[in-house]
Scaffold this motif. Structure first.
Motif, PDB file in Angstrom:
ATOM      1  N   VAL A  33       0.825  -1.214   0.000  1.00 35.24           N
ATOM      2  CA  VAL A  33       0.000   0.000   0.000  1.00 35.24           C
ATOM      3  C   VAL A  33       0.856   1.259   0.000  1.00 35.24           C
ATOM      4  O   VAL A  33       1.993   1.268   0.484  1.00 35.24           O
ATOM      5  CB  VAL A  33      -0.955   0.075   1.223  1.00 35.24           C
ATOM      6  CG1 VAL A  33      -2.074  -0.927   1.112  1.00 35.24           C
ATOM      7  CG2 VAL A  33      -0.209  -0.066   2.534  1.00 35.24           C
ATOM      8  N   LEU A  67      -5.293  -4.300   7.608  1.00 36.10           N
ATOM      9  CA  LEU A  67      -5.443  -4.513   6.161  1.00 36.10           C
ATOM     10  C   LEU A  67      -5.310  -5.994   5.820  1.00 36.10           C
ATOM     11  O   LEU A  67      -4.556  -6.721   6.462  1.00 36.10           O
ATOM     12  CB  LEU A  67      -4.371  -3.727   5.397  1.00 36.10           C
ATOM     13  CG  LEU A  67      -4.375  -2.202   5.554  1.00 36.10           C
ATOM     14  CD1 LEU A  67      -3.236  -1.596   4.737  1.00 36.10           C
ATOM     15  CD2 LEU A  67      -5.713  -1.602   5.150  1.00 36.10           C
ATOM     16  N   ASP A 105      -6.970  -5.449   0.261  1.00 31.71           N
ATOM     17  CA  ASP A 105      -6.601  -4.027   0.321  1.00 31.71           C
ATOM     18  C   ASP A 105      -5.318  -3.734  -0.447  1.00 31.71           C
ATOM     19  O   ASP A 105      -4.923  -2.567  -0.565  1.00 31.71           O
ATOM     20  CB  ASP A 105      -6.393  -3.596   1.782  1.00 31.71           C
ATOM     21  CG  ASP A 105      -7.646  -3.780   2.617  1.00 31.71           C
ATOM     22  OD1 ASP A 105      -8.696  -3.269   2.205  1.00 31.71           O
ATOM     23  OD2 ASP A 105      -7.572  -4.444   3.665  1.00 31.71           O
ATOM     24  N   SER A 121      -3.838  -0.271  -2.600  1.00 29.14           N
ATOM     25  CA  SER A 121      -4.664   0.905  -2.315  1.00 29.14           C
ATOM     26  C   SER A 121      -3.834   2.034  -1.708  1.00 29.14           C
ATOM     27  O   SER A 121      -2.665   1.849  -1.348  1.00 29.14           O
ATOM     28  CB  SER A 121      -5.869   0.539  -1.444  1.00 29.14           C
ATOM     29  OG  SER A 121      -5.464  -0.080  -0.264  1.00 29.14           O
ATOM     30  N   VAL A 150      -3.978   4.576   1.293  1.00 27.99           N
ATOM     31  CA  VAL A 150      -4.679   4.714   2.575  1.00 27.99           C
ATOM     32  C   VAL A 150      -4.054   5.810   3.440  1.00 27.99           C
ATOM     33  O   VAL A 150      -2.845   6.051   3.373  1.00 27.99           O
ATOM     34  CB  VAL A 150      -4.660   3.421   3.427  1.00 27.99           C
ATOM     35  CG1 VAL A 150      -5.879   2.608   3.263  1.00 27.99           C
ATOM     36  CG2 VAL A 150      -3.435   2.586   3.219  1.00 27.99           C
ATOM     37  N   ARG A 175      -9.677   5.615   2.731  1.00 34.64           N
ATOM     38  CA  ARG A 175      -9.134   5.381   1.385  1.00 34.64           C
ATOM     39  C   ARG A 175      -9.064   6.726   0.682  1.00 34.64           C
ATOM     40  O   ARG A 175     -10.044   7.486   0.693  1.00 34.64           O
ATOM     41  CB  ARG A 175     -10.032   4.441   0.569  1.00 34.64           C
ATOM     42  CG  ARG A 175     -10.100   3.035   1.124  1.00 34.64           C
ATOM     43  CD  ARG A 175      -8.734   2.352   0.982  1.00 34.64           C
ATOM     44  NE  ARG A 175      -8.765   0.973   1.467  1.00 34.64           N
ATOM     45  CZ  ARG A 175      -8.640   0.605   2.749  1.00 34.64           C
ATOM     46  NH1 ARG A 175      -8.499   1.497   3.699  1.00 34.64           N
ATOM     47  NH2 ARG A 175      -8.664  -0.667   3.086  1.00 34.64           N
TER      48      ARG A 175
END
Ligand SMILES: NC(=O)c1ccc[n+]([C@@H]2O[C@H](COP(=O)([O-])OP(=O)(O)OC[C@H]3O[C@@H](n4cnc5c(N)ncnc54)[C@H](OP(=O)(O)O)[C@@H]3O)[C@@H](O)[C@H]2O)c1
Length: 231
Positions: A175, A213, A217, A220, A222, A228
């Motif tokens: 992420v 997470l 997820d 993504s 974040v 989000r």
């Protein structure tokens, strides 16, 4: 980090920074964490984005301790000696843009190249510190051309790597993570000390978000409060 296995192992790149230091301190205080390796320009395991070979060398030195359950990339710059965030097009220069992109985009991308293969295949998290100002959809104020664009490009690197890693490491979560405004050398010239949060508080919140997470997820963008963010 309750979601990671007992005895989990963590790597923090950019361990000398405000957030990197806070991550290392928190993880070293976690009784479930068996090892924290802090890497950076001055660390014994040296990672310097001015020296591409340092990435492969650090990864090779760490391999014997893997696989890793948590990799945090806490490097980044907003300003450099003689380089301030651009307010207008007339401020743009090749030299400054190349330097900002090297540190904010290309460095973390090469970290993923060398460190993502060492992630645990069952359950692991690799988070790269990005910034909300790198959101295209959220850009209402303009300015800070190189920083914004380097973080938008970084987000694309993370998303693309997440898609590739899903095939070989289905339990890995990759992420882009926005820390919010935090007191640090990076934010200080921009009222960071007045409006920013304590790095330990921000790092605690981010570890909580990462803990929650799962593989859905992965890929993504974040924020520190779990929101989000739009690309
Ligand atoms: N602070 C905020 O308000 C804020 C807000 C949004 C996003 N972020 C993001 O959060 C991340 C961490 O920021 P911070 O506030 O903790 O900043 P910081 O205290 O200035 O730390 C920056 C880190 O980046 C490392 N670094 C800089 N140039 C490098 C290079 N060429 N090669 C390798 N490492 C290099 C620094 O290493 P040295 O110690 O060797 O210089 C330091 O470890 C950044 O990605 C930033 O964009 C911060």
């Amino acid at each position: 980090m309750q979601s990671l296995p007992e005895g989990f192992r963590a790597v923090v790149i950019g361990a000398s920074g405000a957030l990197g230091t806070a991550f290392c301190d928190l993880l070293r205080a976690d009784p479930r964490c068996a090892g924290v390796w802090g890497l950076g320009r001055q660390a014994a395991m040296r990672v310097d984005f001015a020296d591409e070979a340092s990435l492969a060398e650090a990864a090779a030195a760490l391999r014997q301790h893997g696989p890793f359950h948590l990799v945090l990339v806490a490097t980044g710059v907003l300003h450099l000696p003689g380089v301030q965030p651009e307010k207008r097009l007339a401020d743009l220069s090749f030299a400054a843009m190349e330097e900002i992109f090297r540190i904010n985009t290309f460095g973390p991308a090469l970290v993923m190249r060398h460190f993502a293969p060492m992630l645990d295949r069952q359950r692991s998290v690799l988070a790269v510190l990005s910034a909300k100002v790198g959101s295209l959809g959220d850009n209402r104020l303009g300015g800070w051309y190189s920083y914004r664009a380097s973080k938008a490009a970084l987000n694309m690197m993370v998303k693309t790597a997440a898609i590739e890693m899903r095939r070989t490491h289905p339990g890995a979560v990759l992420v882009a993570l926005h820390p919010g405004t935090v007191r640090s050398a990076l934010s200080r010239p921009f009222r960071g000390d007045e409006i920013g949060r304590d790095p330990a508080e921000a790092a605690t919140a981010m570890l909580e978000v990462l803990d929650g997470l799962n593989s859905d997820d992965s890929g993504s963008f974040v924020a520190y409060d779990g929101r989000r963010l739009p690309w």
